[in-house]
Design a protein around this motif. Sequence first.
Motif, short mmCIF file in Angstrom:
data_model
loop_
_atom_site.label_atom_id
_atom_site.label_comp_id
_atom_site.label_asym_id
_atom_site.label_seq_id
_atom_site.Cartn_x
_atom_site.Cartn_y
_atom_site.Cartn_z
N ALA A 855 50.24 36.83 39.74
CA ALA A 855 50.52 37.32 40.88
C ALA A 855 50.59 38.77 40.97
CB ALA A 855 51.58 36.67 41.62
N GLU A 856 51.18 39.34 39.83
CA GLU A 856 51.49 40.66 39.48
C GLU A 856 50.29 41.43 39.34
OE1 GLU A 856 55.78 40.40 37.06
OE2 GLU A 856 54.06 40.72 36.03
N LYS A 857 49.28 40.56 38.96
CA LYS A 857 47.79 41.28 38.85
C LYS A 857 47.15 40.92 40.02
CE LYS A 857 46.41 43.01 35.98
NZ LYS A 857 46.33 44.77 36.15
N GLY A 858 47.36 40.20 40.85
CA GLY A 858 46.57 39.69 42.04
C GLY A 858 45.74 38.68 41.83
N TYR A 859 45.80 38.03 40.72
CA TYR A 859 44.63 36.78 40.32
C TYR A 859 45.00 35.54 41.34
CZ TYR A 859 43.81 39.41 36.20
OH TYR A 859 43.64 40.48 35.12
N ILE A 860 43.96 35.13 42.06
CA ILE A 860 44.36 34.06 42.92
C ILE A 860 44.42 32.71 42.13
CG2 ILE A 860 43.18 35.16 44.69
CD1 ILE A 860 40.95 32.85 44.55
N ILE A 861 45.14 31.89 42.76
CA ILE A 861 45.10 30.41 42.23
C ILE A 861 44.33 29.67 43.31
CG2 ILE A 861 46.46 28.27 41.75
CD1 ILE A 861 48.19 29.99 40.25
N VAL A 862 43.17 29.12 43.13
CA VAL A 862 42.36 28.22 44.14
C VAL A 862 43.35 27.02 44.35
CG1 VAL A 862 40.57 26.92 44.56
CG2 VAL A 862 40.15 28.90 43.41
N CYS A 950 58.11 44.23 37.93
CA CYS A 950 57.84 45.35 38.95
C CYS A 950 59.45 46.00 39.53
CB CYS A 950 57.14 44.76 40.04
SG CYS A 950 55.34 44.70 39.80
N GLY A 951 60.34 45.15 39.18
CA GLY A 951 61.59 45.24 39.41
C GLY A 951 61.84 44.80 41.14
N ARG A 952 60.95 44.20 41.62
CA ARG A 952 61.09 43.63 43.02
C ARG A 952 60.37 42.71 43.33
NH1 ARG A 952 59.03 46.83 47.24
NH2 ARG A 952 59.16 44.75 47.83
N SER A 953 60.52 42.29 44.60
CA SER A 953 59.62 40.97 44.94
C SER A 953 58.34 41.40 45.28
CB SER A 953 60.22 40.23 46.18
OG SER A 953 59.91 41.18 47.20
N ILE A 954 57.41 40.51 45.16
CA ILE A 954 56.05 40.60 45.36
C ILE A 954 55.44 39.37 46.20
CG2 ILE A 954 55.35 42.15 43.42
CD1 ILE A 954 54.45 39.54 42.03
N ALA A 955 54.54 39.56 46.97
CA ALA A 955 53.77 38.61 47.65
C ALA A 955 52.30 38.55 47.93
CB ALA A 955 54.57 38.16 48.97
N MET A 956 51.75 37.52 47.95
CA MET A 956 50.17 37.71 48.47
C MET A 956 50.29 36.89 50.04
SD MET A 956 47.63 37.60 45.37
CE MET A 956 48.29 36.57 44.56
N ALA A 957 49.22 36.81 50.83
CA ALA A 957 49.33 36.35 51.95
C ALA A 957 47.89 36.55 52.52
CB ALA A 957 50.22 37.28 53.01
#
Lengths: 998, 107
Positions: A855-862, A950-957
């Motif tokens: 997720a840190e790299k923005g790779y998706i999981i189908v 990243c020292g923080r939260s990350i999210a994809m949407a």
Amino acid sequence: MSGTNRIAGKGRLVPARTVSFTFDGRRLTGVEGDTLASALIANGIHLTGRSFKYHRPRGILSAGPEEPNALIDISRSSNTHTPNVRATVQEVFEGMTAQSQNRWPSLSFDVGAVNNLFSPIFAAGFYYKTFMWPKAAWKHFYEPNIRAAAGLGVSPKEPDPDRYANRFIHCDVLVVGGGIAGLIAARAAAETGASVVVCDEQPELGGALHHEIDTRIDGQEGFVWAQEIGSELAGMDNVRVLTRTTAFAYQAQNMVDLVERVSEHFANPDKLVPRERLWQVRARRVIVATGAIERHMVFAQNDRPGIMLASAARTYLNHYGVAVGSNVAVYTANDSAYRAAFDLKQAGIAVPVIVDARSDVDAGLLAEAEALGIQVLTDHAVVDTKGGLRLKSVRIERVGGGKSRTVEADALIMSAGWTPTLHLYSQSRAKVVWDEESARFLPGKAVQEMVTIGACNGTDALDALLEEAANAGMEAARLAGFAGASGYRAPDAESLTSRRGALMGAAPGAGPETTVKAFVDYQNDVTAKDIRLAVREGMHSIEHVKRFTTNGMATDQGKTSNIHGLAIAADMLDKPIPQVGLTTFRLPYTPVTFGAIVNHGRDRLFDPTRKTAIHKSHEALGAVFEDVGQWKRPWYYPKAGETMHAAVDRECRTVRETAGLFDASTLGKIEVVGPDAAKFLDLIYTNGWQKLAPGRCKYGIMLREDGFIYDDGVVGRIAEDRFHVTTTTGGAPRVLHHMEDYLQTEFPDLRVWLTSTTDQWSVIAVQGPKAREIIAPFVEGIDISNEAIPHMSVREGTVCGAPARLFRMSFTGELGFEVNVPADYGRAVWDALWARAQDLGACTYGTETMHVLRAEKGYIIVGQDTDGTVTADDAGLSWAVAKSKPDFVGIRGMKRPDLVASGRKQLVGLLTADPKQVLEEGAQIVADPNQPVPMKMIGHVTSSYWSENCGRSIAMAVVADGRALMGKTLYVPMPHEVIKVEVTDTVFFDKEGDRING
Amino acid sequence: MLLIHCPYCGEDRPELEFRHAGEAHVVRPDPISEISDEEFEAYFFIRDNPKGLTYERWRHMHGCARFFNAVRDTVSDKFVTTYKAGNPKVEIERGEDGIARVKGDGQ
């Protein structure tokens, strides 16, 4: 003496073989071979339960599977129990504990009986009408209270400790029912050499011969003959005789399900013996000889304990040697009840009167009754009964009214005629046909390879029945391929029993002009009045009447009640019975335990568990596992005292700072081989494969024909004609199925072969700056320098001496290798790599860390960031869709108007305003948090983690037109707050992407 | 449980070995990229749902793994026939006895 009502010299049980059991705490004695019902009646007990709705005292009605009333909770010495067991089929055993149900505090004093006083409000359809208001009260008050007051037994709370077994068998002829007809048919079929299975639900063969002592076959009592022919059959190599075995379901293509109660009747069953055995029998021919079930008379107060079926009374007397009362009145519309009366009288029981609703009764029967000194009142009706917990008297009137008289009786036995048992026949999807002459439904044309014979076929005359059965047996064998005539000749037989006469619906005195409580369905407390009310309220279909009144919906499925209910409805509708129709017979014929059906498929055998070849090493490393489909995958590897959060943070940090080992063996793998392999992949994937050089890899996405993302993965070209395809862990079987489908049916000319290799390869991902250093000493035959094996390459060589496919690839964004070795070497290679990795300061990491890093790299999981309605463009993967290919699966679907329209949800990154706050996956996203509810939801969170790196939260949407909203603020409303988020791209770490080429 | 005749294995095998695979004889248009929205709708979304004879595909998943075609009566669940993928649609006729048979098979 095993009960005061046991008659010396009567019945077939051995009096000396007593067994001790308890009923509601009372210690009683029965005899081996007794059912619980016969043992209770022998002890003078008829009161066995309280009715479902009104809590009326109820007694034993029958002596067979049709029993609606006597439902008992049975337990052994252990702490488990079985509720709702019919006392009429459960054999007693030493130490049995039987408890009545649906009563409080006791069976004879039941507080719930107050319901009976309020019966006017419990009329048909009361659920639908009475408890409608206020709305919330249904859920919180009415329903829980109704459920507590109305009901059957209590389910056991412990897991079922018993074992169940199952067997699949094939046979030429299956005979269901071991009465006269079934036994003769089985014998006739068996003589030809055909393989025969004959089953019967009772402990002994014989069927109606249990009670029909006047039937003589080959010069001996019918029951004795049945035992003899039964043991002859059992002695034949081609015959299997199954007693205590109920055929409960007739499935497609002549598959019949049987349940055998193997050890239910033993006091101390051998632990190795199953409780029940499910037999799934595939028969070339099926002979249904299921007999008939006697109906009760529907008259006022016909439900007092002591009122029962005439054939039941006859069975208790002639088989169990038990008198159902000392002063037994008879109410009938059928000849067979006379035989019961005569048998009782001859056994010394007082029979004060036979009340016959018919005016035309066979003169011979009347003469016999007179000779025995039994008074017969023809054209009379029982119009009322008295007695609280046991019948005391019956009131009798001439049909049509007149002066009534009261006769004392402690039992009343009744018969309204016999209903052919057509359950299995109907389950085979064949239709029943109304026979006007005999006024009953009979089998019509069979639709499977089956035939009905005997009483269930409406064959009443004994001579005709014998011939029919013998012919059916021989014919079934012939049709199953056994041409030789069996030479079997049916035995000579004679019987005095006649089943002439039938009454359907309300008896005289309980007609539409009355308001009496005449029960049709005992278990569900449905009266004739209820059925009439249903019709008056507009239920004109019998299926509606059934559901409105619940007639026939109890555990006995209306074996005694359905025909009566139908006749009453037909009468109200002023239509002939066949025009009103019969409700559908559904399986099972009688209740079947979940244990028998679930069988071995429980606990560890419920679903296969898949473990990778490296599993034991993960266990040794203290991994916590998570279930991914059927796989057990290491989730994270906590050190002593470490929380999950701390472990995952450490693993994430270590992989990026040093390196990590990850077991990726569960990844789906398909070997695609053949001259047209690249051409095939061109059609399956959105991108092009022809130009991919051997030794190189490519990320591919595949669509369904409708244009949505189906799966993704990295594909390596091993040789010109050989590809190593990887799929998602969960997608492996369906992707292979999808590929095979296209290969076999759409592109059959392509010379390509597909092989699943998921389990053949162990895959160890080594990721991080020290990845090369870790694997270096073990790799032979492959130059692993950055120049020789750049990112997205594959080479063949050996690792630890094992043949290997070494992939240079990364799902972390770090320098990475995936070591593929044959699964047998997987654990040894892992252990060797780990020993070195550990020395270099690397870690093992699980699926949670894998998720965060990708997720840190923005790779998706189908399947996580996509949901089956996401296009390649929605996911930001347009670059992976070839523009120039003439065809691939999904090429047309992805151009559909709605898939190219604006406003589609697009994959974006989200950063919370408060970096410490981690969004909830699945949370909805809005543009304006102040809009009125229901808000317009423009997307939802698909992935969200704390990112230590990243020292923080990350999210994809996925957000409507999300890519146009970069830098904009959106809101995630949660129950206690509204979270402010900023829309970003999906790469959170190493945006330049240099690390991967390290 | 149904017994299904696999035309490749030549055997009746239990339903557990098979997987249903949708309607048969749905031809993928060629070239599919050039068909209209209406044609795509007809190809991808529209399916028969007959009461009676239905042409469908099955796959002998846990056997030879081949896809094949079948004709089944949705009322009785009875298979009339099964045949190999790629073979032309088999014609079925109902006899006077009401039983469906492959045309020309007679009784």
